[in-house]
Scaffold this active site. Structure first.
Site, PDB file in Angstrom:
ATOM      1  N   LEU A 284     -15.187  60.793  35.610  1.00  0.00           N
ATOM      2  CA  LEU A 284     -15.256  61.957  36.507  1.00  0.00           C
ATOM      3  C   LEU A 284     -16.637  62.123  37.135  1.00  0.00           C
ATOM      4  O   LEU A 284     -16.803  62.944  38.028  1.00  0.00           O
ATOM      5  CB  LEU A 284     -14.834  63.229  35.764  1.00  0.00           C
ATOM      6  CG  LEU A 284     -13.355  63.295  35.373  1.00  0.00           C
ATOM      7  CD1 LEU A 284     -13.051  64.551  34.567  1.00  0.00           C
ATOM      8  CD2 LEU A 284     -12.457  63.241  36.604  1.00  0.00           C
TER       9      LEU A 284
ATOM     10  N   ASN B  13     -19.991  57.989  30.367  1.00  0.00           N
ATOM     11  CA  ASN B  13     -21.126  57.366  31.078  1.00  0.00           C
ATOM     12  C   ASN B  13     -21.550  58.165  32.315  1.00  0.00           C
ATOM     13  O   ASN B  13     -21.600  57.660  33.422  1.00  0.00           O
ATOM     14  CB  ASN B  13     -20.831  55.902  31.435  1.00  0.00           C
ATOM     15  CG  ASN B  13     -19.653  55.723  32.372  1.00  0.00           C
ATOM     16  OD1 ASN B  13     -18.810  56.609  32.508  1.00  0.00           O
ATOM     17  ND2 ASN B  13     -19.591  54.584  33.033  1.00  0.00           N
TER      18      ASN B  13
ATOM     19  N   ASP C  83     -18.013  53.197  26.937  1.00  0.00           N
ATOM     20  CA  ASP C  83     -17.384  52.453  28.031  1.00  0.00           C
ATOM     21  C   ASP C  83     -18.319  52.241  29.222  1.00  0.00           C
ATOM     22  O   ASP C  83     -19.032  53.152  29.633  1.00  0.00           O
ATOM     23  CB  ASP C  83     -16.119  53.157  28.507  1.00  0.00           C
ATOM     24  CG  ASP C  83     -15.467  52.373  29.621  1.00  0.00           C
ATOM     25  OD1 ASP C  83     -14.991  51.260  29.358  1.00  0.00           O
ATOM     26  OD2 ASP C  83     -15.472  52.857  30.770  1.00  0.00           O
TER      27      ASP C  83
ATOM     28  N   HIS D 208     -15.270  49.116  24.772  1.00  0.00           N
ATOM     29  CA  HIS D 208     -15.340  48.295  25.989  1.00  0.00           C
ATOM     30  C   HIS D 208     -15.700  46.899  25.477  1.00  0.00           C
ATOM     31  O   HIS D 208     -16.859  46.629  25.162  1.00  0.00           O
ATOM     32  CB  HIS D 208     -16.405  48.871  26.926  1.00  0.00           C
ATOM     33  CG  HIS D 208     -16.740  48.006  28.101  1.00  0.00           C
ATOM     34  ND1 HIS D 208     -16.556  48.422  29.400  1.00  0.00           N
ATOM     35  CD2 HIS D 208     -17.276  46.764  28.189  1.00  0.00           C
ATOM     36  CE1 HIS D 208     -16.962  47.456  30.226  1.00  0.00           C
ATOM     37  NE2 HIS D 208     -17.403  46.441  29.514  1.00  0.00           N
TER      38      HIS D 208
ATOM     39  N   HIS E  44      -9.107  48.878  28.538  1.00  0.00           N
ATOM     40  CA  HIS E  44      -8.822  47.892  29.599  1.00  0.00           C
ATOM     41  C   HIS E  44      -8.709  46.428  29.135  1.00  0.00           C
ATOM     42  O   HIS E  44      -9.507  45.561  29.528  1.00  0.00           O
ATOM     43  CB  HIS E  44      -9.834  47.990  30.739  1.00  0.00           C
ATOM     44  CG  HIS E  44     -11.280  48.206  30.367  1.00  0.00           C
ATOM     45  ND1 HIS E  44     -11.950  47.431  29.462  1.00  0.00           N
ATOM     46  CD2 HIS E  44     -12.179  49.121  30.791  1.00  0.00           C
ATOM     47  CE1 HIS E  44     -13.197  47.848  29.357  1.00  0.00           C
ATOM     48  NE2 HIS E  44     -13.357  48.884  30.148  1.00  0.00           N
TER      49      HIS E  44
ATOM     50  N   ASP F 206      -8.715  53.812  34.144  1.00  0.00           N
ATOM     51  CA  ASP F 206     -10.121  53.424  34.370  1.00  0.00           C
ATOM     52  C   ASP F 206     -10.546  53.836  35.780  1.00  0.00           C
ATOM     53  O   ASP F 206     -11.293  53.121  36.460  1.00  0.00           O
ATOM     54  CB  ASP F 206     -10.362  51.923  34.134  1.00  0.00           C
ATOM     55  CG  ASP F 206     -11.848  51.597  33.963  1.00  0.00           C
ATOM     56  OD1 ASP F 206     -12.678  52.530  34.011  1.00  0.00           O
ATOM     57  OD2 ASP F 206     -12.180  50.409  33.792  1.00  0.00           O
TER      58      ASP F 206
HETATM   59  O1  DOR Z   1     -15.278  48.653  36.401  1.00  0.00           O
HETATM   60  C1  DOR Z   1     -15.733  49.464  35.615  1.00  0.00           C
HETATM   61  N1  DOR Z   1     -16.297  50.599  36.047  1.00  0.00           N
HETATM   62  N2  DOR Z   1     -15.686  49.202  34.318  1.00  0.00           N
HETATM   63  C2  DOR Z   1     -16.309  49.983  33.414  1.00  0.00           C
HETATM   64  O2  DOR Z   1     -16.228  49.695  32.258  1.00  0.00           O
HETATM   65  C3  DOR Z   1     -17.107  51.150  33.853  1.00  0.00           C
HETATM   66  C4  DOR Z   1     -16.621  51.641  35.140  1.00  0.00           C
HETATM   67  C5  DOR Z   1     -17.567  52.614  35.799  1.00  0.00           C
HETATM   68  O3  DOR Z   1     -18.086  53.531  35.140  1.00  0.00           O
HETATM   69  O4  DOR Z   1     -17.747  52.512  37.020  1.00  0.00           O
END
Ligand code: DOR
Length: 425
Positions: A59, A90, A150, A177, A230, A303
């Site tokens: 988000l 993250n 992740d 992850h 994923h 994701d």
């Molecule tokens: O493609 C991804 N984008 N994989 C991830 O594990 C993190 C995510 C992101 O936060 O953009």
């Protein structure tokens, strides 16, 4: 509170019936219901599913509100048929303290479009060096039960073991992850024939499979719950199959894009197809589809990874990995699985709600349950126009593709968040 009478609707693919929603719950189910005070929603040709639950959503708030906010992501979720999402940690600052997870949880309540359940970081700052305040996040108002770094792998086996041990006390989950970082240094795409031809550094399947193999052994040793984010390779499916057969407490997710797209997309050099883990081969896609049908993979998780234009519309090597997912997931599932409504309900609502412990979600609409549900028109087809998405970002890999299915309405605790295919607020 307005009551709603949904007429002539198929509940999870069964013969058409009527559904009465009143005071936040499903008040009655049956043919020929009447409720003069209720607003009528004509459900002819529509399928009602328990509201979808996404175990893996980015988000971006706090920190990258230009790419997404809790509110814009919640609206995208509701339009995609979701009633609950789990927000990844993250952010900036990282959701590694009670303060940040409570902030995200509160923003979700204020938006009021889906239930936003924060996921906490496993390690402080996602740095992979010491555990974050797992207990404080679990005890906070956000009641965090899933922890994940992740975007990064918890690569240190000692930290992974400690994290699994810590969350065992409250039956928490570590969502991994799976990416051995030493095997993916500089990686740009799946390691294989296409990467060789394009001259791009590869991300080998074994980097994922090695971590999953290690972590199922650790989870088995500790007796804790592991969730694998994923899953993207056929080899990972085999590791999971063996672990599940032994009774390891492991669950796994697959994304819509890994069920549909392959590494051949990288030939376009369009960074919209750059994602982590990367798009794999047609053999992997086939194995993932079979594993999802069989239950070796438990759920579909989006994701959903919104990125601002400057982070995505640049050279492949500099682009951030990730793609939007919330507003298209159901259509991709319908495309891939066909109208197997019970399977879709299981993989996109019931099972993710069970895994996340979201007790008021993932319940088929029977009398007395909280009215968290979504109505789908399976006969509709729509062409994806990025500018029309509710997400603040535009990085959908399905731009201008025509996909099956349209979300007509979504109800959260009896209140519509989407009606006539449009967000209510
Ligand atoms: O493609 C991804 N984008 N994989 C991830 O594990 C993190 C995510 C992101 O936060 O953009």
């Amino acid at each position: 509170m307005t009551a709603y009478l949904i007429t002539n609707v198929s509940v999870v693919g069964a013969a058409p019936t009527d559904l009465l929603i009143r005071d936040g719950v499903v008040a009655a189910v049956g043919a020929g219901l009447s409720a003069p005070d209720a607003a009528v929603v004509d459900g002819t040709g529509l399928v009602a599913l328990p509201g979808l639950v996404d175990l893996h959503t980015h988000l971006r708030e706090p920190g990258r509100e230009d790419a997404e906010t809790v509110e814009s992501g919640s609206r995208a979720a509701a339009l995609g048929g979701y009633t609950a999402v789990c927000a990844m940690a993250n952010t900036s600052p990282v959701a590694d303290t009670a303060g940040v997870v409570e902030q995200v949880w509160r923003l979700g309540r204020e938006a009021g479009l889906v239930d936003v359940q924060p996921i906490g970081a496993v390690t402080a700052g996602l740095a992979g060096e010491r555990l974050a305040e797992l207990g404080a996040m679990a005890d906070s108002a956000a009641r965090v039960r899933i922890f994940s770094d992740d975007g990064h792998c918890v690569a240190d086996p000692v930290l992974m073991r400690r994290a699994l041990e810590y969350v065992k006390a409250f039956d928490g989950i570590i969502a991994q992850h799976a990416e051995e970082p030493r095997l993916t240094e500089g990686a740009q795409m799946h390691e294989g024939e296409v990467s060789t031809r394009l001259g791009l550094t590869g991300w080998p399947a074994v980097a994922e499979e090695a971590i999953i193999a290690r972590d199922v052994l650790l989870a088995e040793h500790v007796g804790s719950r592991l969730h694998v984010c994923h899953v993207s390779t056929a080899g990972s499916v085999e590791v999971l199959r063996q672990a599940k057969a032994r009774g390891v407490r492991v669950t796994a997710e697959v994304t819509p894009h890994h069920l549909l797209l392959t590494d051949v997309k990288a030939e376009t050099y369009d960074p919209v197809y750059k994602v982590n883990p990367p798009l794999r081969t047609a053999t992997d896609v086939a194995a993932l589809r079979a594993a999802l049908a069989e239950g070796v993979i438990d759920i579909v998780a989006t994701d959903h990874a919104p990125h601002a234009v400057e982070d995505k519309e640049c050279e492949w090597a500099y682009a951030r990995p990730g793609m939007l997912g919330l507003e298209t997931a159901l259509s991709i599932a319908l495309d891939v699985l066909g109208p197997q409504w019970d399977l879709i309900a299981e993989r996109m609502s019931r099972a993710p709600a069970r895994i996340a412990g979201l007790d008021s979600h993932g319940l088929d609409p029977v009398t007395g349950v909280p009215a968290n549900l979504t109505l789908i028109d399976p006969a509709a087809r729509r062409t994806i126009e990025p500018a029309e998405l509710a997400s603040r970002s535009r990085n959908t890999p399905y731009a201008r593709m025509t996909l099956p299915g349209r979300i007509v309405a979504t109800f959260l605790r009896g209140e519509p968040t989407v009606l006539d295919g449009k967000a209510v607020k």
